[in-house]
Every structure is written in C-alpha cells, then in structure tokens.
Design an enzyme around this catalytic site. Structure first.
Site, mmCIF file in Angstrom:
data_model
loop_
_atom_site.group_PDB
_atom_site.id
_atom_site.type_symbol
_atom_site.label_atom_id
_atom_site.label_comp_id
_atom_site.label_asym_id
_atom_site.label_seq_id
_atom_site.Cartn_x
_atom_site.Cartn_y
_atom_site.Cartn_z
ATOM 1 N N GLY A 114 0.463 -0.844 0.093
ATOM 2 C CA GLY A 114 -0.085 0.003 -0.116
ATOM 3 C C GLY A 114 1.338 1.276 -0.136
ATOM 4 O O GLY A 114 0.009 2.518 0.008
ATOM 5 N N GLY A 116 2.850 2.379 -2.838
ATOM 6 C CA GLY A 116 2.195 3.143 -4.061
ATOM 7 C C GLY A 116 3.680 2.720 -4.466
ATOM 8 O O GLY A 116 4.329 3.647 -5.770
ATOM 9 N N SER A 119 3.258 -3.291 -5.096
ATOM 10 C CA SER A 119 3.629 -4.351 -4.109
ATOM 11 C C SER A 119 2.035 -5.704 -4.919
ATOM 12 O O SER A 119 2.387 -7.183 -5.263
ATOM 13 C CB SER A 119 3.081 -4.339 -2.620
ATOM 14 O OG SER A 119 1.793 -3.778 -2.990
ATOM 15 N N ASP A 164 4.022 -0.874 -14.256
ATOM 16 C CA ASP A 164 4.249 -1.281 -13.363
ATOM 17 C C ASP A 164 4.814 -2.551 -13.427
ATOM 18 O O ASP A 164 5.673 -3.324 -13.033
ATOM 19 C CB ASP A 164 3.579 -1.679 -12.044
ATOM 20 C CG ASP A 164 2.623 -0.080 -11.724
ATOM 21 O OD1 ASP A 164 3.065 1.062 -11.496
ATOM 22 O OD2 ASP A 164 0.965 -0.417 -11.058
#
Length: 184
Positions: A114, A116, A119, A164
């Site tokens: 959490g 940013g 994960s 990501d």
C-alpha cells in the site's frame, strides 16, 4: 530475508525445499504518474525492496498459500473465499495455467504493502514468473508483464496500465525505462 523465508517454508511444508524461488522487485517512477493508462510516457525502474515467492506443487489436494508479511494463510481450492492478496495469485493461475493443481506458496519480503510502489504488481508478476519456471513455459519477460497487466485488469478489476509490470519484469540495475504507453 531469504534464509528466514526458507526456514518458514520448512516449518510450514516440511523438509522438501521449494521447487522455485523468485524475487519480484517493487517499482519507482521518476516521471509519468497515471500517464501509462492514459497513453502517455513514463520513466519507471525497479527498486531493491522486493517480494520473494517460494513455490512447489502440493502433494495434498488443497492449495496452501502463506503471506508471511500479513500473517495470513489460505488452505482452500475455493477461489470465491479468498482474501485480496490471494485473489492475485488465483488470477495469475487462472490466466497462465488453470489446470496446474494445488500449490504450496510462501510469500514474504521487505516491499511495503500500500505504499504506491506496486506490491500487487510485484506479487502478480512474481507468481507468473514462478508458474512459468514451474511449468517450463517459454514466455518472454515482456509477455509475462502483459499477462500481469491482464490479471490486474481482467481478474482484479484494476484500471491501470502497463508501467508497473514492465518496470518489474524489464528493469536492469541502476537504469530506468522510458516507456511510451500509447501503443499498449
């Protein structure tokens, strides 16, 4: 970190070592927050903080997944009863290799949840990479990144882009990736 996870593996699953161990890094972004899913440019890279995923096929008829950082376990084959972190694993399995059967999985690391720094994408891509190694798949890193994006969009419902997953799968040490997301 890894020796502690291996010790936890043996306490949870017995003396047989994991078949596969994968490291999945978190992601930093220098420019382009929220521009990947808006067809823009981004400049991400992988970071040293990461998740480790230890995995083997199970000799029992039930999945047994452990998230050491959360202190949570899954002992079921019922995907409707999964907590949020386990849904990423089930999603990766359903897209990559739905007939693989029950798995033993242990996850841990120093990647904050959490914060940013992706994960959930690290978990998704790490599971996909572990499944690839476990099954002998031949996908490229780019193909694994695209599968990770599919898991998050189609299974989890995240309205994100590809930054990501690309940063996690394609980064090299001490380098950033200039990525034009318009073509993805």
């Amino acid at each position: 970190m890894l020796p502690t996870l291996l010790e936890q593996w043996h306490l949870s699953f017995g003396e047989q070592p994991p078949k596969i161990t994968v490291r999945a890094p978190g992601r930093v972004n220098i420019i382009g927050e929220h521009t990947d899913y808006n067809s823009g440019w981004v400049l991400p890279g992988a970071m040293s903080k990461s998740l480790y995923i230890l995995i083997s096929k199970s000799s029992t008829p039930t999945n047994h997944w452990i998230a050491t950082d959360l202190g949570e376990e899954v002992n079921t084959n019922d995907s409707s009863a999964l907590s949020s972190w386990a849904k990423y694993i089930a999603g990766a399995i359903s897209i990559y290799t739905p007939k693989i059967g029950p798995l033993q999985i242990l996850i841990g690391g120093d990647l904050p949840i959490g914060a940013g720094i992706s994960s959930s994408s690290a978990l998704t891509c790490g599971i996909l990479l572990a499944l690839q190694e476990l099954t002998g798949g031949k996908e490229t890193k780019e193909e694994i990144a695209l599968l990770g994006s599919r898991v998050e969009r189609e299974i989890i419902g995240v309205q994100g882009g590809i930054m990501d997953q690309y940063a996690i799968m394609m980064s090299q040490p001490h380098q950033a990736i200039l990525l034009d997301c318009q073509s993805q």
